[in-house]
Design an enzyme around this catalytic site. Structure first.
Site, PDB file in Angstrom:
ATOM      1  CG  PHE A 191     -68.818 -39.065  88.622  1.00 49.80           C
ATOM      2  CD1 PHE A 191     -69.058 -40.133  88.968  1.00 49.80           C
ATOM      3  CD2 PHE A 191     -68.598 -37.771  89.716  1.00 49.80           C
ATOM      4  CE1 PHE A 191     -68.927 -40.648  90.374  1.00 49.80           C
ATOM      5  CE2 PHE A 191     -68.454 -38.155  91.087  1.00 49.80           C
ATOM      6  CZ  PHE A 191     -69.011 -39.787  91.590  1.00 49.80           C
ATOM      7  CD  GLU A 239     -70.022 -45.825  81.115  1.00 47.72           C
ATOM      8  OE1 GLU A 239     -70.059 -44.640  80.817  1.00 47.72           O
ATOM      9  OE2 GLU A 239     -69.686 -46.589  80.988  1.00 47.72           O
ATOM     10  CD  GLU A 270     -63.894 -40.274  78.201  1.00 46.42           C
ATOM     11  OE1 GLU A 270     -64.949 -40.104  78.947  1.00 46.42           O
ATOM     12  OE2 GLU A 270     -63.726 -40.070  76.779  1.00 46.42           O
ATOM     13  NE  ARG A 282     -71.397 -45.853  74.835  1.00 48.96           N
ATOM     14  CZ  ARG A 282     -71.051 -46.762  75.445  1.00 48.96           C
ATOM     15  NH1 ARG A 282     -71.891 -47.361  76.086  1.00 48.96           N
ATOM     16  NH2 ARG A 282     -70.231 -47.343  74.594  1.00 48.96           N
TER      17      ARG A 282
END
Ligand SMILES: Cc1cc2nc3c(=O)[nH]c(=O)nc-3n(C[C@H](O)[C@H](O)[C@H](O)COP(=O)(O)OP(=O)(O)OC[C@H]3O[C@@H](n4cnc5c(N)ncnc54)[C@H](O)[C@@H]3O)c2cc1C
Lengths: 788, 263
Positions: free
Chosen positions: A229, A740, A233, A311
């Protein structure tokens, strides 16, 4: 062809029988050390005295390290070099690792870590958004500002100006498998690392850096994660580096897995936001100007906060034409866990902001939220009753229409990207009809008129989500494919499997290229020695990028086989057909396995790499202009809820979803992603609440205090369909990314709750997220005018 | 967890004798005690299991009509066996925790522990139950002495709890969804001589009787009877799950719900 088939996850059988292997299941060699961190109990302070004598003396302890004991500085950050593995002189958040224990068991390491005597002289901690603003504590010198037009002037002349603010909480990833790594020292100082990471190349890079060896000295392997999720990362770096450093110092294997409380306490979460807005609009709810101020709590280190905050800005429009707009983004540095990537990567927060604006505007003008949304859609007929709508660039414009502002809404995003693939008019219309939206809107109103205590709410919200990494160079992928002489195929690419089904979708691509069944394709672990320089499996890009790279590798091998067989039959190699397990060319027909064998005997190379880079994208993140996305993925959801106005208790009664996965590579997996995304998004905005205390300690650090939605929290009526239309952009089999975007369908749950609160009185309820019962109760009071 | 000795007597007398030893502690379902020991917040030398004592098991009806529950009876057993005789109590037991907690945790353990968010304290106080120990009988009104504090002496064993059966009753629980404990819960019981209202989860003092509501409901057993009353936020628990004000508000809402469900 195996693409487009609703096949089960390749490891489904292993998952349900408990035989899928995760890091903690890998048998470790003898002498393996187990690691645990000792954590800072305070949010900010200076380390004055660190007494680890008792830790060193504890049973089973082999090694105890502080920052001073490291041979070279070990940095865990994805880019900014601001995250030392172990705190140096200052601690920056409660939970920051200060020392590292290596012992002969996980338990021994944890017990020993608890024995440390650490003195910290506290410094004033900056915890909240308000604290950070007061102290001007931020990343980058000042706020980033994107926009166009003249929103201030337009606001000054707007028919109606509506203002407000929403608080949006963070979210813990709560992957079932907590962070884990295992380092195996090799001859000559090389290192093999098994890591539960979405980004094996970054693990390789950071480990090599910490060990002082070139990247070729480190090989990272990831077979699967038990959920990622976005939480894996960058957050796996610390464990992998810790294991590798200990393995290098001791020449023993080293393994580390976070206990759940430690995982909560140490790792970053979704960024929480405050978003303030001022919107000019007309009596129909058509927006003429919008000013957003986004405040983003980033935590103590930079991590991925800049692109996350970018973003959020890039999704401040969602599906709506904003002619005059300014988005100001503050990236605030606080003494809390370093907030990180989480499914949607800031996009969801930006989208909640604009959906909140639409909700508020619709309330002010007294129109149905869906009608107001539609009149603001990109390219929608401008809602002007005094003139008929003309097609864009169509019939010669009459004098009035030239002087009129616009007959159609524009199609250019605030960052200057043309939206050419907008399908929401049709998608929303289909969803309205399949979900009986209009009838249910009336039924909800009727129910609310009759019921004083229980109120229902209904909301439709659309999603338009940009697909590509905004850091343009990350939009590349590699693959390695071998065909063995028996016709079996070894598949490898840079994407990682975290339960989402990427490996199966990409295997379907490989099987389709060779015209064989999936049983011929062996899915293998992601491995930096097979495919180098990969990007994180993130930004929903997994199958887009890796599917294309695998296709390229398969086609290279196919072409070689084609040339070889065509030569034998004196035919045109481009006429070759790979289908149904057979290869056909110029009257010759043979099973694929035989073709492989003959090609091998004919000394044809049956191994190839493949490479792909996304075309056509350019992006200037400082100016905020360009085409950051290759295309958009769309979807819409209708959620119906009920609230108890005496307590704020609430339920999602029904959700209807129509989601755009392009021409789906695998409808079963894609629907799974859509369902899971919706539930996770609704969980974020309703029940998942992170609570830090006054001193900056996270109090919700276990399932006993932090509640994620479970299977029983899915709505009883849950209708999920795919909008089965090929992607306009040239993606792998014209599919669309699906990781996503569906998370943001959950925004409709928050909006439905807002609608239910609004049914309690004349005022706007201004419901914050997460909409816990207590917040809903407060929103009900606001709707009744009983609270400011 | 530290090392400990383990004994499993089969009579109350043997258990009491074992508990007289230094640093001995009773173990029933272990749903509270074992996690506490794992966190090293408790470190008894000897654990005296109460689950092998037949006298402390099961649900029966006493001569006076009270429902008598053995001190080591699990929540699941109460939920099943009191369903006919005392549905309000069975309902309370059936809402505790999750299946594991219900099938291991016991009434004696719950009352001895007196967690401020536990369910049984409301059931016991709301019915005016009698807590029977190996040495005496304690009225519920004397038993609860604030968060985690009770009238029990060192080594004293709850052998039985006698719950007078009301004409009507209900337990209404607002769940803290993560732990499934009571964020605030209310037990209302109507007897011939009056109504009792016990509140758990809300107060810093632990379980308490809302006496104003009891008076109002004794005069008029209907949810409207408490409309004019309010609970002060002072002294309520404020924590990560809810504010004082919210808990105070819930006391009234849950009371009304309980009255509605009971009548
Ligand atoms: C996940 C979870 C959810 C829960 N949810 C709820 C809930 O919703 N509502 C609720 O009320 N509770 C809840 N509980 C608590 C649970 O009900 C208690 O743990 C249980 O009732 C305690 O009983 P036990 O038999 O397990 O006691 P133990 O854990 O064995 O003992 C608890 C304490 O009582 C003492 N003790 C035990 N028996 C006796 C006795 N007969 N006489 C004297 N002292 C004794 C022990 O020495 C110890 O100090 C939950 C617990 C968990 C783990």
């Amino acid at each position: 062809m195996s693409v487009a088939k609703p096949l089960p996850h390749d490891a489904a059988r292993l998952h349900v029988t408990g035989t899928a292997r995760y890091i903690d299941d890998i048998p470790v060699p003898a002498g393996c050390l187990h690691l645990a961190f000792g954590l800072s109990p305070v949010a900010r302070g200076r380390l004055t005295h660190v007494d680890l004598a008792a830790v060193r003396a504890a049973p089973g302890v082999a090694l105890v390290l502080t920052a001073a004991d490291l041979v070279r500085p070990a940095d865990c950050s994805p880019s900014a070099h601001d995250e030392p593995l172990l705190a140096e002189d200052e601690v920056h958040y409660a939970g920051q690792p200060i020392f590292l224990v290596a012992a002969d068991s996980h338990l021994a390491a944890r017990k020993a870590a608890a024995l440390a005597q650490i003195d910290i002289s506290p410094l004033p901690a900056i915890l909240s958004i308000s604290d950070a603003l007061a102290a001007n504590s931020r990343f980058e010198d000042g706020p980033r500002i994107y926009g166009r037009g003249d929103p201030d002037a337009e606001l000054a002349t707007a028919e109606i100006v509506t203002e407000g603010e929403i608080e949006i909480g963070g979210q813990e990833h709560f992957y079932l498998e907590s962070q884990a790594a295992l380092a195996l020292p090799q001859e000559g100082g090389d290192m093999i690392v098994h890591s539960s990471s979405q980004h094996p190349t970054e693990i390789q890079h950071k480990v090599a850096d910490a060990l002082g060896v070139p990247m070729h000295g480190v090989r990272v392997e990831v077979r699967r994660m038990g959920g990622g999720f976005g939480g894996k990362e960058s957050q796996g770096n610390a464990l992998a580096i810790a294991c590798a450093v200990v393995a290098q110092m001791t020449d023993r294997p080293a393994k580390m897995r976070y206990d759940r409380d430690d995982d909560f306490t140490i790792t970053g979460k979704r960024h929480d936001f405050r978003i303030a807005y001022k919107v000019g609009h007309d009596a129909q709810g058509k927006i003429s100007a919008l000013v957003f101020e986004q405040f983003c709590r980033c935590g103590w280190s930079m991590d991925l906060s800049l692109p996350v905050a970018d973003r959020a800005m890039l999704h401040a429009d969602n599906a709506y034409w904003l002619e005059h707009v300014r988005i100001t983004s503050h990236r605030l540095k606080t003494n809390t866990q370093s907030a990180t990537a989480f499914r949607g990567f800031g996009g969801p927060q930006g989208m909640v902001g604009i959906e909140r604006v639409l909700d508020h505007v619709a309330h002010v003008v007294g129109r149905d939220g869906t009608a107001v949304r539609k009149c603001n859609f990109y390219g929608a007929p401008a809602d002007r009753s005094d003139q008929g709508a003309l097609p864009p660039g169509g019939a010669a414009a009459s004098p009035q229409s030239i002087s009129a502002k616009a007959i159609y809404n524009g199609t250019r995003t605030p960052y200057g990207m043309e939206v050419t693939d907008f399908i929401l008019d049709d998608l929303v219309a289909r969803l309205e009809s399949s979900s009986a939206y209009a009838e249910r809107r009336q039924a909800v109103a009727a129910f609310n008129a009759q019921n004083a205590v229980i109120k229902k709410g209904l909301a439709l919200s659309p999603v338009k989500f940009g697909i590509s990494f905004t850091l343009t160079h990350l939009n590349q992928a590699g693959a390695l494919v071998h065909v063995y002489q028996d016709g079996s195929i070894h598949l490898n690419h840079g994407g990682t499997e975290m339960g989402q089904g990427l490996f199966q979708k990409v295997a379907q691509v490989a099987a389709s290229r060779f015209g064989v069944g999936l049983e011929a394709v062996k899915i293998t672990a992601t491995d930096t020695a097979k495919v180098p320089n990969t990007s994180a499996t993130a930004a929903s890009s997994g199958s887009d990028l890796n599917g294309m790279a695998v296709r390229a590798a398969c086609d290279t091998i196919r072409d070689r086989i084609a040339v070889f067989l065509a030569e034998r039959t004196q035919s045109d190699p481009t006429d070759i057909v790979f289908a149904d397990g057979m290869v056909r060319v110029g009257g010759l027909e043979m099973p694929f396995a035989q073709a492989a064998k003959e090609a091998w005997m004919g000394r044809v190379s049956l191994s190839a790499t493949g490479f792909y880079k996304t075309p056509d994208i350019v992006w200037d993140r400082i100016r905020g202009t360009g085409r950051p996305f290759y295309y958009f993925a769309y979807g819409a959801a209708v959620t119906e809820v009920a609230i108890d106005t005496l307590t704020g208790e609430n339920r999602i009664l029904r959700a209807d979803i129509l989601h755009d996965a392009g021409a789906s590579l695998n409808p079963a997996l894609d629907i799974g992603q859509v369902e899971g995304g919706y539930v996770q998004g609704a969980g974020w905005l309703t029940m998942e609440e992170l609570v830090w205390d006054q001193t900056g300690r996270l109090r919700t650090h276990a399932p006993s205090t932090y509640k994620i939605p479970a299977a029983s929290d899915t709505p009883d009526i849950f209708n999920v369909s795919l909008y089965d239309t090929p992607n306009a952009a040239d993606t792998i089999y014209r599919s669309k990314a699906v990781g996503e975007p569906p998370l943001m369908l959950g925004i409709s749950a928050l909006l439905a709750l807002s609608d239910a609160c609004a049914a309690c009185g004349p005022c706007y309820p201004a419901l914050d997220a997460p909409a816990t019962p207590e917040r809903i109760l407060a929103a009900v009071a606001r709707a009744r005018g009983a609270l400011p | 967890m530290h090392n400990f000795e383990f004994v499993k007597p089969s009579t109350i007398a043997d258990a009491a004798a074992a508990l007289a030893g230094d640093e001995a502690q009773a173990l029933s379902g272990g749903q509270t005690l074992l996690p506490t020991m794992k966190q090293r917040l408790a470190a008894p030398d000897t654990l005296v299991s109460l689950t092998g004592i037949p006298e402390m098991q099961g649900v029966c009806i006493g001569d006076d009509g009270a429902v008598c529950v053995g001190g080591a009876t699990t929540h699941a057993t109460v939920a099943a066996e009191a369903a006919a005789s005392f549905p309000g109590l069975a309902g309370l037991a059936s809402q505790i925790g999750d299946p594991m907690v219900r099938n291991r945790g016991t009434v004696g353990g719950s009352l001895a522990n007196n967690d401020p968010a536990a369910c049984y304290p409301a059931g016991a106080l709301g019915t005016g139950a009698t807590i029977v120990t190996n040495s005496r009988e304690i009225a519920a009104d004397d038993y609860f002495q604030g968060m985690f504090a009770t009238a029990l002496e060192e080594g004293e064993i709850i052998t039985e709890v006698r719950f007078p059966v009301p004409e009507a009753s209900s337990y209404q629980k607002f769940l803290q969804p993560a732990s499934r404990f009571a964020l605030t819960a209310v037990f209302v019981a109507k007897y011939a001589d009056g109504v009792r209202v016990a509140v758990t989860g809300a107060s810093e003092e632990g379980v308490f009787r809302w006496t104003e509501a009891e008076e109002a409901l004794s005069a008029n057993f209907s949810a409207d009877a408490v409309d004019g009353l309010s609970v002060a936020a002072d002294g309520m628990i404020a924590d990560l799950h809810a504010s004082k004000e919210y808990r105070a508000h819930l006391v009234k809402v849950m009371t009304k719900r309980a009255v509605e469900a009971a009548s």
